[in-house]
Design a protein around this motif. Structure first.
Motif, PDB file in Angstrom:
ATOM      1  N   LEU A   1      32.129   8.630  20.980  1.00  0.00           N
ATOM      2  CA  LEU A   1      32.696   7.488  20.255  1.00  0.00           C
ATOM      3  C   LEU A   1      32.898   6.297  21.188  1.00  0.00           C
ATOM      4  N   LEU A   2      33.294   6.571  22.429  1.00  0.00           N
ATOM      5  CA  LEU A   2      33.466   5.504  23.406  1.00  0.00           C
ATOM      6  C   LEU A   2      32.127   4.835  23.711  1.00  0.00           C
ATOM      7  N   THR A   3      31.044   5.611  23.731  1.00  0.00           N
ATOM      8  CA  THR A   3      29.710   5.041  23.930  1.00  0.00           C
ATOM      9  C   THR A   3      29.402   4.013  22.847  1.00  0.00           C
ATOM     10  N   LEU A   4      29.718   4.355  21.611  1.00  0.00           N
ATOM     11  CA  LEU A   4      29.486   3.430  20.505  1.00  0.00           C
ATOM     12  C   LEU A   4      30.350   2.183  20.638  1.00  0.00           C
ATOM     13  N   GLN A   5      31.639   2.381  20.918  1.00  0.00           N
ATOM     14  CA  GLN A   5      32.556   1.240  21.008  1.00  0.00           C
ATOM     15  C   GLN A   5      32.235   0.359  22.213  1.00  0.00           C
ATOM     16  N   HIS A   6      31.838   0.972  23.308  1.00  0.00           N
ATOM     17  CA  HIS A   6      31.447   0.231  24.505  1.00  0.00           C
ATOM     18  C   HIS A   6      30.242  -0.661  24.208  1.00  0.00           C
ATOM     19  N   PHE A   7      29.271  -0.104  23.522  1.00  0.00           N
ATOM     20  CA  PHE A   7      28.072  -0.853  23.151  1.00  0.00           C
ATOM     21  C   PHE A   7      28.411  -2.001  22.206  1.00  0.00           C
ATOM     22  N   LEU A   8      29.215  -1.732  21.184  1.00  0.00           N
ATOM     23  CA  LEU A   8      29.569  -2.763  20.217  1.00  0.00           C
ATOM     24  C   LEU A   8      30.378  -3.885  20.861  1.00  0.00           C
ATOM     25  N   SER A   9      31.286  -3.528  21.769  1.00  0.00           N
ATOM     26  CA  SER A   9      32.123  -4.540  22.419  1.00  0.00           C
ATOM     27  C   SER A   9      31.304  -5.478  23.297  1.00  0.00           C
ATOM     28  N   LEU A  10      30.273  -4.932  23.954  1.00  0.00           N
ATOM     29  CA  LEU A  10      29.443  -5.763  24.817  1.00  0.00           C
ATOM     30  C   LEU A  10      28.401  -6.561  24.036  1.00  0.00           C
TER      31      LEU A  10
ATOM     32  N   PHE B   1      26.759  14.260   9.832  1.00  0.00           N
ATOM     33  CA  PHE B   1      26.260  12.925  10.130  1.00  0.00           C
ATOM     34  C   PHE B   1      27.390  11.928  10.405  1.00  0.00           C
ATOM     35  N   VAL B   2      28.628  12.389  10.367  1.00  0.00           N
ATOM     36  CA  VAL B   2      29.782  11.524  10.612  1.00  0.00           C
ATOM     37  C   VAL B   2      30.322  11.832  12.003  1.00  0.00           C
ATOM     38  N   LEU B   3      30.025  10.966  12.969  1.00  0.00           N
ATOM     39  CA  LEU B   3      30.412  11.218  14.362  1.00  0.00           C
ATOM     40  C   LEU B   3      31.918  11.373  14.522  1.00  0.00           C
ATOM     41  N   TRP B   4      32.669  10.576  13.776  1.00  0.00           N
ATOM     42  CA  TRP B   4      34.113  10.529  13.959  1.00  0.00           C
ATOM     43  C   TRP B   4      34.808  11.809  13.495  1.00  0.00           C
TER      44      TRP B   4
END
Length: 249
Positions: A150-159, A191-194
């Motif tokens: 999940l951090l990978t996704l949020q890190h990507f979205l934030s940048l 299919f729901v990562l969260w």
């Protein structure tokens, strides 16, 4: 070492550590309230109750926490529009990786802190059930793994986002999706990562409506799902990293 020192200086006096600490306080308060209502039968299955409930709470809390951590660590370069200047001194790959490593530090602090809360709660609450140390360590490990994806996704979205509201909304929506995925058919829930925090829970619960008594039973660890999730996480990280590196500034 230069990148490490530079990233450390950027975070100085920003008090990012308050984010995982705040979420740990929320968990501790919830555990304390629940523990105060335990009777003798509940104390005999206290650790089972926590190891069943904490993954469900992580579904709600961790997506929001990772969104806030990633946003706070990435907003300096995004708001200041300094990426082009920064890339003259630092490679994109190094910038992306070190940001993620520092975000990961706070996530690991949270999951380890959560693992410490479990035996601490058992000690303070006088649980009569034998402490399952192996299951506690398993809980910490699986929670960290899912949190990293999940951090990978949020890190990507934030940048990638000029407005940090977008990744924060993604984290909030992810919390609700993860919660509702528990009511989905198993094939759809994958299919729901969260929602994967609950996929690795060591216990299931049975509630008898007639007697209003709940009981817990052990669930075999889904090794195949775990390995596939690790592979997905690695691929997902490098895909996000590659897309970011190729982005024009």
């Amino acid at each position: 070492m230069r990148e490490l020192t530079a990233e450390h200086q950027k975070q100085k006096r920003r008090r990012i550590w308050l984010i995982p600490l705040g979420f740990l306080v929320i968990l501790y308060l919830w555990i304390s309230v629940s523990r105060n209502s335990f009777d003798a039968d509940d104390l005999a299955m206290g650790y089972s109750f926590l190891l069943y409930q904490l993954p469900l709470l992580n579904v709600v809390l961790v997506p929001v926490m990772t969104a806030v951590i990633a946003s706070r660590l990435c907003d300096m370069e995004i708001k200041g529009n300094t990426l082009k200047l920064l890339y003259t001194l630092q490679k994109k790959e190094k910038f992306y990786d070190w940001k993620f490593i520092f975000e990961m530090k706070y996530l690991v602090a949270f999951t380890v802190g959560e693992g410490i809360l479990i035996p601490l709660s058992g000690l303070l609450g006088h649980f009569t059930q034998e402490m399952p140390l192996d299951l506690i360590l398993l809980h910490v490990g699986t929670s960290t793994l899912v949190g990293l994806v999940l951090l990978t996704l949020q890190h990507f979205l934030s940048l990638m986002s000029n407005n940090q509201i977008v990744p924060l909304l993604a984290g909030l929506i992810g919390s609700f999706l993860g919660l509702f995925s528990m009511f989905f058919p198993p094939a759809a829930a994958r299919f729901v990562l969260w929602g994967y925090f609950s996929a690795f829970t060591p216990y299931g619960m049975h509630y008898d409506n007639r007697t209003r008594i709940m009981s817990f039973y052990s669930i075999p660890f889904p090794t195949r799902t775990f390995v596939l999730f690790i592979l997905f996480g690695l691929i997902f990280f490098f895909v996000c990293r590659t897309v970011f590196i190729k982005k024009e500034v």
